[in-house]
Write an enzyme that holds these catalytic residues in place. Structure first.
Site, PDB file in Angstrom:
ATOM      1  N   CYS A  64       0.827  -1.209   0.000  1.00  0.00           N
ATOM      2  CA  CYS A  64       0.000   0.000   0.000  1.00  0.00           C
ATOM      3  C   CYS A  64       0.859   1.256   0.000  1.00  0.00           C
ATOM      4  O   CYS A  64       2.060   1.218   0.270  1.00  0.00           O
ATOM      5  CB  CYS A  64      -0.888   0.042   1.251  1.00  0.00           C
ATOM      6  SG  CYS A  64      -2.038  -1.325   1.427  1.00  0.00           S
ATOM      7  N   ASP A  78      16.117  40.303 -15.029  1.00  0.00           N
ATOM      8  CA  ASP A  78      14.713  40.615 -15.259  1.00  0.00           C
ATOM      9  C   ASP A  78      14.342  41.949 -14.620  1.00  0.00           C
ATOM     10  O   ASP A  78      14.642  42.203 -13.448  1.00  0.00           O
ATOM     11  CB  ASP A  78      13.844  39.496 -14.678  1.00  0.00           C
ATOM     12  CG  ASP A  78      12.368  39.700 -14.959  1.00  0.00           C
ATOM     13  OD1 ASP A  78      11.952  39.431 -16.094  1.00  0.00           O
ATOM     14  OD2 ASP A  78      11.656  40.130 -14.043  1.00  0.00           O
TER      15      ASP A  78
END
Length: 498
Positions: A34, A444
C-alpha cells in the site's frame, strides 16, 4: 534507498501525505502493498516491510492494493545529487522509453555506462531497470483497465506489452487474477458518462498546490488556438511521436479534483498509445514532483502569501525557447499575439478543433523549414528569427536538448552561444524547459524593481539566500508584482531580502 522502519511505520500510522510516493508498505498478513496514506486499518509493525518503489514491493511478492492504488502515488523529487541519475532513468522508463529501445540506449541517454546504470538503479529502487519497467507496464495496464473502457488488446499495447498473451500471463502470475476482473468493474456509470470514449486519469501531488496561481501564470500566457484557461480548467494541444515514428496531434484537459490531492487529466482516444508520455509531460508542466513543504520552509516569509506555488514547466522545450525569444522586451500580450500567429500559420492543425483549440505549436523541424520572409510577415523581427532558427537547428542536429534530463551547465552554455540568446533567455528556458529549481533570470526588470536593486548582480546577491530554490522565489516575486498595488502582498519584498 535505505528506509528507517520506525520512521516509515510512524508515517503509515499517521497517514502522512508528505511520504506518499516515497515508499510503499508491504503487509505480510495480506500479501498486499500500500501507499503510506492508505485508509485501511493500520497493520501491526511486525507484519510490515518497507520498499522504496512499487517495483521493489512486487519483487518481494506483494500485490498492489485495490483501495489506495499504488499506481496513483505522486512521483518523488529527491534532493540527493547521488540519486539524480537513477531518478532520471526512472522518469524515462515511466514515460515508456524501454518499450521501444534497449537498456544500453537508456544508459547512453543518461550519459553513463549500462553497468553503472544497473548499479545505481538497484541501489536507489531495489530492482533492475528492466524489472522496474515491467512493474510500470503492469501498473499502467491496471490503471487503464480500471479507469478507461479501452479494449484489453489496446490496453496491452498502450502499456507497452508486445502481445496480449504475454500481458495476460504476466498480469495473472504477478497479481493473482486475470485482467478481466478489473475490466468488469470498469464498466460502470462513471465511465459510461465520459463523452466520446475519452480517457480520464489522475495525477497526484503533495499538497499544497497553488492551482489558481499556476493557472494565472499559464492563462496570462496562453497561445490562442494552442491553449486556454477556463475557470479552474486548463486545456492545450499536444504533438507526440508514436512508437512507429509517426507524429500524432491531440489535446489534454486538466482540472483539480475536489477533496483529493490530485488533478484529473482527460485525453482523446487517439492518444491512448502515448499515455505514459503525456502524463510525464504534464507532471513536468505542473511541477507535480515538487516538495512544497521543503521549498516553502526554505523560502520563509516569501512563500507565506502563496504556499504551494509551483514553477510552470512545459510539454515541449522548443516551445518555451520560442516563447522566451519572442517575449524579449515586449509585453506578455504582444508575445501572445505573435505566438498565436506562428501556431496558426506554421503549426499542425488538429484533425477536429476541440475546446476552442485548433493547432499544435510548431516543432523545431517545422519552424526551421519556415523561410525568413514568412516569419517576418508574421511579425517576428530578424534578430529574433535568427535566434529561433539557431535554436531549432541545434535541436534538429542533435546538439541541443531542452528537457528536464538535459545537463544544465552545458545546455545553458549552448544556448548562450546562439546569437540572440542572452542570459535572461537562457535562464528562463532553464527554469521552465529544463526544470532547474535554482535558475533565475537575474537581469529581469520586474525582479530588479520588486527587490529595489539597480542591476542583475545585485539581484543575484539578494537572491542567494533562496538557493537552491531561486526559480520558486522568482515566481513568488513575479506573482506579487502582477497583483499590483490594489492587492499588495502580505510580505514586503524589500524587507524580506534586506
Amino acid at each position: 534507498m535505505k528506509l528507517d522502519p520506525d520512521v516509515c511505520y510512524k508515517a503509515v500510522s499517521a497517514r502522512d501525505r508528505r511520504f506518499d510516493g516515497w515508499f510503499f508498505v508491504g503487509v505480510s498478513s495480506t500479501g498486499i502493498y500500500c501507499r503510506p496514506v492508505c485508509n485501511v486499518r493500520t497493520p501491526r509493525f511486525e507484519n510490515c516491510s518497507f520498499h522504496g518503489s512499487a517495483a521493489a514491493a512486487e519483487k518481494a511478492g506483494y500485490r498492489p492494493c485495490l483501495k489506495c492504488r499504488p499506481e496513483l502515488a505522486p512521483g518523488g523529487a529527491r534532493f540527493d545529487a547521488s540519486r539524480e541519475l537513477a531518478d532520471a532513468a526512472a522518469a524515462m522508463i515511466d514515460e515508456g522509453f524501454l518499450n521501444h529501445a534497449p537498456l544500453p540506449d537508456l544508459a547512453a541517454r543518461i550519459g553513463i555506462t549500462e553497468r553503472h546504470l544497473r548499479r545505481i538503479f538497484a541501489d536507489e529502487f531495489g530492482v533492475s531497470p528492466v524489472e522496474y519497467a515491467q512493474t510500470q507496464r503492469l501498473l499502467l495496464a491496471k490503471r487503464l483497465l480500471t479507469d478507461t473502457a479501452l479494449p484489453v488488446t489496446e490496453v496491452a499495447l498502450a502499456a507497452g506489452f508486445g502481445s496480449v498473451r504475454r500481458f495476460n500471463g504476466l498480469f495473472k502470475s504477478r497479481y493473482g487474477f486475470a485482467p478481466g476482473r478489473l475490466r468488469l468493474s470498469a464498466h460502470n456509470a462513471r465511465l459510461a458518462a465520459i463523452p466520446d470514449g475519452d480517457l480520464v486519469f489522475q495525477l497526484a501531488y503533495r499538497p499544497p498546490l497553488a492551482w489558481h496561481a499556476l493557472l494565472d501564470f499559464l492563462g496570462d500566457r496562453a497561445i490562442d488556438g494552442v491553449e486556454s484557461r477556463e475557470g479552474d480548467v486548463y486545456t492545450r494541444t499536444l504533438s507526440l511521436q508514436r512508437q512507429d515514428g509517426q507524429t500524432v496531434a491531440g489535446w489534454c484537459r486538466i482540472s483539480p479534483l475536489t477533496n483529493r490531492h490530485a488533478l484529473q487529466v482527460t485525453l482523446p482516444p487517439a492518444l491512448a498509445g502515448n499515455v505514459p508520455q503525456v502524463l510525464g509531460k504534464l507532471r513536468h508542466l505542473f511541477d507535480l514532483g515538487a516538495r512544497p513543504d521543503v521549498i516553502d520552509a526554505h523560502l520563509g516569509p516569501l512563500a507565506l502569501t502563496t504556499p504551494g506555488l509551483r514553477v510552470p514547466g512545459t510539454v515541449d522545450g522548443f516551445e518555451i525557447a520560442v516563447r522566451a525569444i519572442v517575449g524579449q522586451q515586449i509585453t506578455v500580450k504582444g508575445a501572445r499575439r505573435l505566438l498565436g500567429r506562428l501556431a496558426e500559420r506554421f503549426g499542425t492543425p488538429l484533425p477536429t478543433p476541440v475546446h476552442g483549440l485548433t493547432h499544435t505549436f510548431p516543432s523545431a523541424a517545422q519552424m526551421l523549414a519556415v523561410p525568413v520572409d514568412a516569419l517576418g510577415e508574421a511579425g517576428i523581427i530578424r534578430s529574433r528569427i535568427a535566434a529561433i532558427h539557431g535554436v531549432a537547428q541545434a535541436i534538429v542536429d542533435g546538439k541541443l536538448r531542452l528537457d528536464p534530463l538535459a545537463p544544465l551547465d552545458a545546455t545553458t552554455a549552448s544556448l548562450l552561444a546562439i546569437k540572440g540568446v542572452g542570459p535572461w533567455t537562457a535562464q528562463y528556458i532553464a527554469m521552465r524547459a529544463l526544470g532547474s529549481p535554482d535558475a533565475m533570470p537575474v537581469d529581469d526588470l520586474v525582479l530588479r524593481q520588486a527587490l529595489g536593486v539597480p542591476n542583475g548582480r545585485a539581484v543575484a546577491t539578494r537572491a542567494a539566500q533562496w538557493a537552491p530554490w531561486r526559480a520558486y522565489a522568482a515566481l513568488h516575486v513575479w506573482r506579487a508584482a502582477a497583483q499590483g498595488p490594489a492587492r499588495q502582498p502580505v510580505v514586503n519584498l524589500q524587507e524580506v531580502v534586506a
